[in-house]
Design an enzyme around this catalytic site. Structure first.
Site, mmCIF file in Angstrom:
data_model
loop_
_atom_site.group_PDB
_atom_site.id
_atom_site.type_symbol
_atom_site.label_atom_id
_atom_site.label_comp_id
_atom_site.label_asym_id
_atom_site.label_seq_id
_atom_site.Cartn_x
_atom_site.Cartn_y
_atom_site.Cartn_z
ATOM 1 N NE ARG A 262 96.953 70.782 -6.346
ATOM 2 C CZ ARG A 262 97.297 72.039 -6.086
ATOM 3 N NH1 ARG A 262 98.523 72.455 -6.376
ATOM 4 N NH2 ARG A 262 96.442 72.867 -5.545
ATOM 5 C CG HIS B 19 92.879 69.987 -8.694
ATOM 6 N ND1 HIS B 19 92.834 71.203 -8.049
ATOM 7 C CD2 HIS B 19 93.403 69.110 -7.797
ATOM 8 C CE1 HIS B 19 93.312 71.068 -6.827
ATOM 9 N NE2 HIS B 19 93.674 69.806 -6.659
ATOM 10 C CB VAL C 22 85.748 70.759 -11.816
ATOM 11 C CG1 VAL C 22 84.844 71.906 -12.262
ATOM 12 C CG2 VAL C 22 86.164 70.943 -10.359
ATOM 13 C CG ASP D 142 85.750 68.219 -19.370
ATOM 14 O OD1 ASP D 142 86.570 68.568 -18.490
ATOM 15 O OD2 ASP D 142 84.662 68.805 -19.545
ATOM 16 C CB SER E 37 86.983 71.714 -18.202
ATOM 17 O OG SER E 37 87.043 70.977 -16.991
ATOM 18 C CG ASN F 89 91.694 74.378 -9.891
ATOM 19 O OD1 ASN F 89 91.608 73.217 -9.494
ATOM 20 N ND2 ASN F 89 90.773 74.909 -10.683
ATOM 21 C CG HIS G 296 98.368 64.247 -0.650
ATOM 22 N ND1 HIS G 296 97.523 64.777 0.298
ATOM 23 C CD2 HIS G 296 98.026 64.839 -1.823
ATOM 24 C CE1 HIS G 296 96.701 65.644 -0.289
ATOM 25 N NE2 HIS G 296 96.987 65.698 -1.571
ATOM 26 C CG ASP H 198 106.737 60.891 1.799
ATOM 27 O OD1 ASP H 198 107.344 60.875 2.888
ATOM 28 O OD2 ASP H 198 106.790 59.954 0.980
ATOM 29 C CG ASP I 152 107.678 56.017 -1.244
ATOM 30 O OD1 ASP I 152 106.755 56.750 -0.816
ATOM 31 O OD2 ASP I 152 108.878 56.265 -1.024
#
Length: 333
Positions: free
Chosen positions: A59, A63, A67, A71, A73, A91, A190, A244, A252
């Site tokens: 994740r 994220h 944005v 890089d 950030s 976030n 997810h 899940d 999977d």
């Protein structure tokens, strides 16, 4: 159909550009030849300590890339003069993900000081998180530089929302040059991880603003189990609930199978099946895990090339959580 889908992803990858032409798999072959092994070892060690590491590290990359581009950030720590990106309300990424990158950076710096960017480490770590959870392996292109801007105020509106419909999701992904197909494939991430009750509570108790109504696209028994975990009088974020329910720590294609039977946790998950635009691809991914893995590799490679900084742009941070000190200064900005 499956062959044409994979050819489409390959062609899209070749067009993803955005500074990626200077990236290469062998970028560190001379300066840090064991970088992939070093990062993998660090991620594996952290994952053995906590099952939160793999989903949160995956994740973290998304994220970061949505944005300012990919890089690193998102890794910058806030100061008295600046509320950094990572502390934006949108976030809310577990600390274990940041700790994983810190440990990987330490291992890499010990072997190759001042050579490997935090941005590249985030991409490699996300790949390793997928692999450790049973997903596909791929070669990560490298050569990204670390960004010099990290502000929480620049996050709102950049990340996809839990209550987005398909049109809104497509628009959000298009803003970073990702297609509707990319969006469906990347949503398959997810298959790992959890969400808070406040991200889907309205689906249980006030769908479409109607008090006492539930989202009719959700399986009735699933609604019942979610209500037990997230009671109506609860305030605040609430408990963690797996995206899940059948295999929350295994990478999977069960995410797509769950959508087919009305077990998508977020509105933005289930709508991928209820909307005619995206349902065919959901069905295709549910039908073949091999096809999902192949498509996911291509989509992840494309996402990790979003607005990358290369050459003399940006910097190679000494510490992933802070910008390097400017010349003739003893304290970082």
């Amino acid at each position: 159909m499956r062959c044409s889908l994979l050819l489409l992803f390959l062609s899209l990858l070749s067009l993803s550009g955005l500074g990626s032409s200077q990236l290469s798999v062998d970028f560190y072959n001379r300066t840090c030849p064991d970088v992939d092994k070093l990062v993998h070892s660090a991620v594996s060690a952290m994952a053995n300590q906590s099952n939160v590491v793999t989903p949160s590290t995956l994740r973290l990359l998304a994220h970061d890339c949505f944005v300012e581009g990919c890089d690193a950030s998102i890794l910058i720590t806030s100061t008295t003069n600046n509320t950094a990106e990572r502390d934006a309300t949108e976030n809310n990424i577990p600390q274990q993900a940041f700790d994983t990158i810190i440990q990987a950076k330490k291992a890499v710096e010990a072997a190759c000081p001042g050579v490997v960017s935090c941005a590249d480490i985030v991409v490699m770590a996300a790949r390793d998180a997928v692999v450790l959870a049973g997903g596909p392996h791929w070669e990560v292109t490298k050569g990204r530089r670390d960004g010099l801007i990290s502000q929480a105020s620049r996050v709102p509106g950049r990340l996809p929302g839990a209550d987005f419909n398909v049109s809104e999701l497509i628009e959000n992904f298009a803003a970073v040059n990702l297609t509707a197909d990319d969006m469906v494939i990347l949503s398959g991430a997810h298959t790992l991880g959890f969400s808070h009750c406040n991200q889907f509570r309205s689906r249980l108790y006030s769908f479409d603003g109607v008090n006492g109504s539930s989202d009719p696209s959700v399986n009735a028994s699933y609604i019942g189990s979610l209500k037990v975990s997230c009671p109506p009088g609860e305030t605040g974020p609430g408990k963690f609930t797996p995206f899940d329910v059948s295999s929350p720590f295994v990478f999977d294609n069960s995410y797509y199978k769950n959508l087919q039977i009305g077990r998508g946790l977020l509105f933005a998950d289930q709508v991928l099946f209820t909307d005619n635009t995206t349902r065919p691809l959901v069905n295709e991914m549910a039908d073949s895990q091999d096809d999902f893995f192949a498509a996911f590799v291509q989509a992840m490679t494309k996402m990790s090339n979003i607005s990358v900084k290369t050459g003399s742009d940006g910097e190679i941070r000494q510490s992933c959580s802070s910008f390097n000190a400017p010349p003739n200064s003893t304290t970082p900005t």
